[in-house]
Write a protein that holds these residues in place. Structure first.
Motif, short mmCIF file in Angstrom:
data_model
loop_
_atom_site.label_atom_id
_atom_site.label_comp_id
_atom_site.label_asym_id
_atom_site.label_seq_id
_atom_site.Cartn_x
_atom_site.Cartn_y
_atom_site.Cartn_z
N GLU A 74 0.27 -1.57 0.28
CA GLU A 74 0.34 0.03 0.05
C GLU A 74 0.94 1.70 0.25
O GLU A 74 0.52 2.25 -0.64
CB GLU A 74 -0.49 -0.58 1.20
CG GLU A 74 -2.03 -0.98 1.44
CD GLU A 74 -3.09 -0.77 2.67
OE1 GLU A 74 -2.46 -0.88 3.73
OE2 GLU A 74 -4.48 -1.82 2.32
N ARG A 75 2.23 1.21 1.07
CA ARG A 75 2.92 2.60 0.77
C ARG A 75 3.20 2.62 -0.35
O ARG A 75 3.64 4.48 -0.72
CB ARG A 75 3.80 2.11 1.81
CG ARG A 75 3.19 2.56 3.16
CD ARG A 75 4.50 1.68 4.07
NE ARG A 75 4.06 1.66 5.49
CZ ARG A 75 4.57 0.92 6.88
NH1 ARG A 75 6.07 0.35 6.05
NH2 ARG A 75 3.84 1.20 8.34
N ALA A 76 3.52 1.30 -0.94
CA ALA A 76 3.95 2.12 -2.89
C ALA A 76 3.11 2.73 -3.95
O ALA A 76 3.38 3.11 -5.00
CB ALA A 76 4.62 1.00 -3.16
N HIS A 77 1.72 2.32 -2.72
CA HIS A 77 0.84 3.44 -3.65
C HIS A 77 0.50 2.50 -5.41
O HIS A 77 0.15 3.51 -6.43
CB HIS A 77 0.87 4.75 -4.14
CG HIS A 77 0.84 5.06 -3.26
ND1 HIS A 77 -0.16 5.93 -1.47
CD2 HIS A 77 1.94 6.20 -1.93
CE1 HIS A 77 -0.16 6.23 -0.77
NE2 HIS A 77 1.52 6.42 -0.70
N PRO A 78 0.12 1.54 -5.70
CA PRO A 78 1.10 0.81 -7.10
C PRO A 78 -0.53 1.49 -7.77
O PRO A 78 -1.90 1.72 -7.35
CB PRO A 78 0.66 -0.48 -6.76
CG PRO A 78 0.21 -0.76 -5.52
CD PRO A 78 0.52 0.28 -4.65
N ASP A 79 -0.23 1.41 -9.58
CA ASP A 79 -1.53 0.76 -10.18
C ASP A 79 -2.48 0.11 -10.20
O ASP A 79 -3.66 -0.32 -10.61
CB ASP A 79 -1.52 1.83 -11.07
CG ASP A 79 -1.01 3.73 -11.18
OD1 ASP A 79 -2.18 4.11 -10.19
OD2 ASP A 79 0.46 3.90 -11.48
N LEU A 80 -1.31 -1.08 -10.28
CA LEU A 80 -1.78 -2.34 -10.83
C LEU A 80 -0.80 -3.10 -10.02
O LEU A 80 0.88 -3.38 -10.26
CB LEU A 80 -1.42 -2.02 -12.37
CG LEU A 80 -2.07 -3.48 -13.27
CD1 LEU A 80 -3.44 -4.57 -13.03
CD2 LEU A 80 -1.87 -3.93 -14.52
N GLY A 81 -1.50 -4.50 -9.69
CA GLY A 81 -0.66 -5.86 -9.56
C GLY A 81 -0.52 -6.23 -10.26
O GLY A 81 -1.69 -7.32 -11.28
N VAL A 82 0.58 -6.90 -10.11
CA VAL A 82 0.50 -8.41 -11.66
C VAL A 82 1.72 -9.78 -11.09
O VAL A 82 2.82 -8.87 -10.56
CB VAL A 82 1.84 -7.94 -12.99
CG1 VAL A 82 2.13 -8.62 -13.88
CG2 VAL A 82 0.90 -6.62 -14.14
N ILE A 83 0.98 -10.29 -11.21
CA ILE A 83 1.91 -11.84 -10.97
C ILE A 83 1.81 -13.04 -11.69
O ILE A 83 0.71 -12.93 -12.87
CB ILE A 83 0.29 -12.31 -9.00
CG1 ILE A 83 0.83 -13.59 -8.88
CG2 ILE A 83 -0.47 -12.36 -9.84
CD1 ILE A 83 0.86 -13.43 -6.94
N VAL A 84 3.00 -13.60 -11.43
CA VAL A 84 3.45 -14.86 -11.99
C VAL A 84 4.06 -15.51 -11.31
O VAL A 84 5.10 -15.55 -11.39
CB VAL A 84 3.86 -14.63 -13.35
CG1 VAL A 84 4.64 -15.16 -14.01
CG2 VAL A 84 3.74 -13.06 -14.04
N ALA A 85 2.88 -16.53 -10.85
CA ALA A 85 3.56 -17.86 -10.33
C ALA A 85 4.54 -17.23 -8.92
O ALA A 85 5.47 -17.94 -8.46
CB ALA A 85 4.89 -18.62 -10.79
N TYR A 86 3.70 -16.46 -8.27
CA TYR A 86 4.81 -16.09 -7.08
C TYR A 86 4.13 -17.25 -6.06
O TYR A 86 5.18 -17.90 -5.31
CB TYR A 86 3.74 -15.11 -6.20
CG TYR A 86 3.93 -14.68 -4.61
CD1 TYR A 86 5.21 -14.24 -4.20
CD2 TYR A 86 3.17 -15.17 -4.08
CE1 TYR A 86 5.18 -14.19 -2.95
CE2 TYR A 86 3.13 -14.71 -2.40
CZ TYR A 86 4.32 -14.63 -2.26
OH TYR A 86 4.46 -14.61 -1.17
N GLY A 87 3.30 -18.49 -6.06
CA GLY A 87 3.57 -19.25 -5.15
C GLY A 87 2.58 -19.12 -3.52
O GLY A 87 2.61 -19.39 -2.39
N GLY A 88 1.39 -17.49 -3.71
CA GLY A 88 0.98 -18.28 -2.84
C GLY A 88 -0.33 -17.11 -3.35
O GLY A 88 -0.54 -16.07 -4.08
N LEU A 89 -1.65 -16.67 -2.06
CA LEU A 89 -3.01 -16.00 -3.19
C LEU A 89 -2.71 -14.49 -2.98
O LEU A 89 -2.65 -14.62 -1.72
CB LEU A 89 -3.89 -17.25 -2.19
CG LEU A 89 -4.48 -18.40 -2.65
CD1 LEU A 89 -5.38 -18.95 -1.95
CD2 LEU A 89 -4.71 -18.31 -4.17
N VAL A 90 -3.12 -13.61 -3.59
CA VAL A 90 -3.34 -12.91 -3.24
C VAL A 90 -5.15 -12.01 -2.94
O VAL A 90 -6.57 -12.59 -3.41
CB VAL A 90 -3.29 -11.61 -4.68
CG1 VAL A 90 -3.76 -10.25 -4.02
CG2 VAL A 90 -2.49 -11.93 -4.86
#
Length: 307
Positions: A74-90
């Motif tokens: 949250e502190r990074a203030h992202p516009d979009l999250g991108v996930i590729v084979a992280y290995g955990g749930l969002v």
């Protein structure tokens, strides 16, 4: 856009590099904690962590996307999250933290093979095609609308590791295009069509080769579990890893399931139909060996695998 990228293994690296080379700003890279590798169990950064360090990107290592990870993102203030084979749930509230939510690069043609091991299950099932899909992340597992995909014929004889390498490269191009489209407002997504199938993580037992199956069933499983969790069989109760295998020549004799024999310079093993050639094996307590050398050293007149 300001991107947060979450990924861990080598197949996520092409996507990280593609996004780093784009016009977007990667404000945080999230990856799993260093893990023990090799016989000496040396703590080693993930492939994504190593590349993030190389590129000078801010890095967050965490076993799970918990409250602390959510606060850091949250502190990074992202516009979009991108996930590729992280290995955990969002999960929420992280799922809604970026302004445009999260997208995921998944290595199948959704809704087929939702889950952790889509390539492996697809090869085991003998799928004629491989694919990579970019979809919107939602609370339900791999169920979000699909932005784009790439579909290819399954390469003849390719293992899961080789297919993942191919899809990682091709999928990264699709992923970058989707991120660009989200940024300029032109992105559209369609609901997934058809009944889903599922691809849970494979365990050691999934790598056991059943010589009572047909030749194609044996080879499909071998390719699907190579290199992980690894194909294996037994001889007199001792484990033997199968590192390289292929279909035998048409003139090879049929053998009873599991029966080992020499055919010219090849070592063949019987199945319910045509035989399979073993090229490289690794007996318990030894290194990888040419199958012919291993076979000649056996002190049995009619060895049978699976025994």
């Amino acid at each position: 856009m300001r991107l947060v990228f979450a990924g861990t293994p080598a197949p996520a690296v092409p996507s990280l590099r593609a996004l780093h080379a784009s016009s977007h700003d990667i404000v945080t890279v999230v990856t799993r904690d260093d893990a023990p590798v090799g016989r000496k169990r040396v703590l080693t950064p993930s492939p994504v962590a190593s590349v993030a360090d190389e590129l000078g990107l801010p890095l967050l290592k965490t076993r799970r996307l918990d409250d602390a990870a959510t606060t850091a993102i949250e502190r990074a203030h992202p516009d979009l999250g991108v996930i590729v084979a992280y290995g955990g749930l969002v999960r929420e509230p992280l799922l809604s933290t970026p302004r445009h939510g999260w997208i995921n690069l998944h290595f199948s043609q959704l809704p087929r093979w939702r889950g952790a091991a889509p390539v492996q299950h697809g090869l085991i099932a003998g799928d004629a095609e491989i694919a990579a899909s970019v979809f919107r992340l939602v609370a339900e597992l791999d169920a979000g609308d699909v932005f784009d995909e790439v579909v290819l014929p399954t390469p003849d004889g390719a293992t899961a590791g080789e297919v993942l390498e191919l899809l990682a490269d091709r999928g990264a191009t699709v992923l970058r295009a989707v991120v660009d489209a989200i940024a300029d407002g032109s992105a559209t997504a369609r609901p997934q069509q058809g009944a889903p199938t599922f691809a849970p993580k494979l365990g050691d037992a999934d790598g056991r080769l059943d010589w009572n199956g047909t030749r194609d069933e044996v080879l499909h499983r071998f390719r699907g579990v190579t290199p992980e969790p690894g194909a294996h069989t037994t001889l007199d109760g001792a484990r033997v890893k199968v590192l390289r295998a292929r279909a035998a020549a048409p003139d090879a004799p049929r053998l009873s399931p599991g029966r080992l024999a020499a055919h010219g310079r090849a070592v063949i093993v019987g199945t319910a139909t045509e035989p399979v050639v073993l090229d490289t094996v690794q007996p318990a307590g030894r290194g990888p060996m040419v199958a012919g050398d291993w076979f000649r050293g056996l002190r049995q007149s009619e060895p049978v695998l699976g025994s």
